[in-house]
Design a protein around this motif. Structure first.
Motif, short mmCIF file in Angstrom:
data_model
loop_
_atom_site.label_atom_id
_atom_site.label_comp_id
_atom_site.label_asym_id
_atom_site.label_seq_id
_atom_site.Cartn_x
_atom_site.Cartn_y
_atom_site.Cartn_z
N LEU A 9 0.88 -1.17 0.00
CA LEU A 9 0.00 0.00 0.00
C LEU A 9 0.91 1.22 0.00
N VAL A 10 0.69 2.14 -0.93
CA VAL A 10 1.52 3.34 -1.02
C VAL A 10 0.61 4.56 -1.18
N VAL A 11 0.84 5.56 -0.37
CA VAL A 11 0.13 6.83 -0.50
C VAL A 11 1.16 7.95 -0.44
N GLU A 12 1.06 8.89 -1.36
CA GLU A 12 1.92 10.06 -1.36
C GLU A 12 1.06 11.31 -1.24
N CYS A 13 1.46 12.20 -0.33
CA CYS A 13 0.75 13.46 -0.14
C CYS A 13 1.77 14.59 -0.17
N SER A 14 1.54 15.57 -1.02
CA SER A 14 2.46 16.70 -1.13
C SER A 14 2.08 17.78 -0.12
N GLY A 15 2.98 18.75 0.03
CA GLY A 15 2.73 19.84 0.96
C GLY A 15 1.53 20.68 0.59
N ASP A 16 1.18 20.71 -0.71
CA ASP A 16 0.00 21.45 -1.14
C ASP A 16 -1.22 20.53 -1.28
N MET A 17 -1.17 19.39 -0.58
CA MET A 17 -2.30 18.48 -0.44
C MET A 17 -2.73 17.81 -1.76
N LYS A 18 -1.77 17.49 -2.60
CA LYS A 18 -2.05 16.64 -3.75
C LYS A 18 -1.81 15.19 -3.32
N LEU A 19 -2.68 14.30 -3.77
CA LEU A 19 -2.70 12.94 -3.24
C LEU A 19 -2.57 11.92 -4.36
N ARG A 20 -1.76 10.89 -4.10
CA ARG A 20 -1.65 9.75 -5.01
C ARG A 20 -1.65 8.47 -4.18
N ALA A 21 -2.12 7.37 -4.78
CA ALA A 21 -2.14 6.11 -4.05
C ALA A 21 -2.12 4.94 -5.02
N THR A 22 -1.57 3.84 -4.57
CA THR A 22 -1.58 2.62 -5.36
C THR A 22 -1.44 1.43 -4.43
N ALA A 23 -1.69 0.23 -4.96
CA ALA A 23 -1.62 -0.97 -4.13
C ALA A 23 -1.30 -2.18 -5.01
N LYS A 24 -0.74 -3.20 -4.38
CA LYS A 24 -0.49 -4.48 -5.02
C LYS A 24 -1.00 -5.59 -4.11
N TRP A 25 -1.62 -6.60 -4.70
CA TRP A 25 -2.14 -7.70 -3.92
C TRP A 25 -2.14 -8.96 -4.78
N SER A 26 -2.37 -10.09 -4.15
CA SER A 26 -2.41 -11.35 -4.88
C SER A 26 -3.68 -12.11 -4.52
N GLY A 27 -4.23 -12.79 -5.51
CA GLY A 27 -5.43 -13.60 -5.28
C GLY A 27 -6.67 -12.76 -5.09
N GLU A 28 -7.72 -13.42 -4.65
CA GLU A 28 -9.00 -12.74 -4.40
C GLU A 28 -9.07 -12.34 -2.94
N LEU A 29 -9.19 -11.05 -2.70
CA LEU A 29 -9.23 -10.56 -1.34
C LEU A 29 -10.64 -10.68 -0.76
N VAL A 30 -10.71 -11.21 0.44
CA VAL A 30 -11.98 -11.32 1.15
C VAL A 30 -11.87 -10.54 2.46
N GLN A 31 -13.01 -10.31 3.09
CA GLN A 31 -13.00 -9.60 4.36
C GLN A 31 -12.17 -10.38 5.37
N ALA A 32 -11.22 -9.70 5.96
CA ALA A 32 -10.34 -10.33 6.94
C ALA A 32 -9.74 -9.23 7.81
N SER A 33 -9.07 -9.63 8.87
CA SER A 33 -8.44 -8.66 9.76
C SER A 33 -7.23 -8.05 9.09
N PHE A 34 -6.78 -6.93 9.65
CA PHE A 34 -5.58 -6.26 9.14
C PHE A 34 -4.39 -7.23 9.17
N ALA A 35 -4.23 -7.96 10.27
CA ALA A 35 -3.10 -8.88 10.39
C ALA A 35 -3.17 -9.99 9.34
#
Length: 214
Positions: free
Chosen positions: A84-110
C-alpha cells in the motif's frame, strides 16, 4: 501510481487546539479527492478501506509536519496485500496505489498484511536532506501502526481515528504537546485522557457518511 488530484470541495482539513490544554488536533474529510484517486482501478472493497485509511493518515501527517515537499507512506506485507503506497504533497495533492495477490476477502488487518514493514519517506524538494524511516509493523490496524510509529519517532503521545470506504475517507489526529508549565495546563492534568475518551465515541459510519458543510 494514479494521476495526481488537488483536494477540491467538499474535501476539508481542519486544525484545532484545546484551550488551556497542551493538545492539538486535525480533522480531515476526503470525498471527491478519494473517489478520483480510486475510480480508475477496480480495487477490492477491503483494499479500498485500507488505502483510504492510509490516505487520510497521510494528509493528517503532512499537515502536521507542514512539509513543503512530499510525504510517502508505505505498508509492505507478506500476506495477500503486498503493498500500500500513499503520497501526499505539501499542497495536499494525493496519489495512491496498491499491489495484492489472489482474491481478497473480508479479513483482519493482520490476516491481510501478515508480517511486514511500515516506511515513511519525507522528501523536502527544496534541497534539504530526504528522510526515510522503516520499522516492523506493530498494530492491528492502519491507525495503530501509525500511532506506534509516531509515538516512537516524535516521542509525543498521538492517537488516530481513521475510516474509509469506496466513497469517502476520513480521519482525526490528536497529539499531546509538551507542557508549557502554565497554571491552566497544570490545573487540567486530565485533559489528555478526557479528550481521548471523547474521541473514542466517534463511529466509522459517522465519519464517512456525515453531511459536510458546503
Amino acid at each position: 501510481m494514479n494521476d495526481t488530484h488537488n483536494i477540491p470541495q467538499p474535501d476539508s482539513l481542519q486544525r484545532f487546539l484545546f484551550e488551556h490544554a497542551p493538545i492539538r488536533g486535525e480533522l480531515v474529510h476526503l470525498d471527491a479527492t478519494w473517489r478520483s484517486v480510486i475510480e480508475r482501478h477496480d480495487y477490492p472493497e477491503v483494499l479500498r478501506k485500507l488505502m483510504g485509511e492510509l490516505a487520510a493518515a497521510a494528509v493528517l501527517l503532512a499537515a502536521t509536519l507542514k512539509l513543503q515537499g512530499s510525504l510517502v507512506l508505505q505498508i509492505m506485507g507478506k500476506g495477500p496485500v503486498k503493498l500500500l503506497v500513499v503520497e501526499c504533497s505539501g499542497d495536499m495533492k494525493l496519489r495512491a496505489t496498491a499491489k495484492w495477490s489472489g482474491e481478497l476477502v473480508q479479513a483482519s488487518f493482520a490476516e491481510l498484511i501478515g508480517e511486514g514493514q511500515f516506511a515513511i519517506t519525507l522528501d523536502p524538494k527544496d534541497g534539504g536532506q530526504p528522510y526515510q524511516g522503516i520499522v516492523a509493523i506493530e498494530g492491528s490496524s492502519v491507525a495503530e501502526v501509525m500511532q506506534n510509529y509516531m509515538s516512537h519517532s516524535e516521542q509525543l503521545e498521538t492517537r488516530l481515528w481513521l475510516a474509509a470506504d469506496g466513497q469517502h475517507a476520513a480521519g482525526m489526529l490528536l497529539q499531546k504537546l509538551p507542557d508549557t508549565g502554565t497554571h491552566e495546563e497544570a490545573a487540567d492534568a486530565d485533559a489528555w485522557p478526557r479528550a481521548v475518551i471523547l474521541a473514542e465515541t466517534l463511529k466509522a459510519e459517522s465519519c464517512c457518511n456525515c453531511p459536510r458543510k458546503r
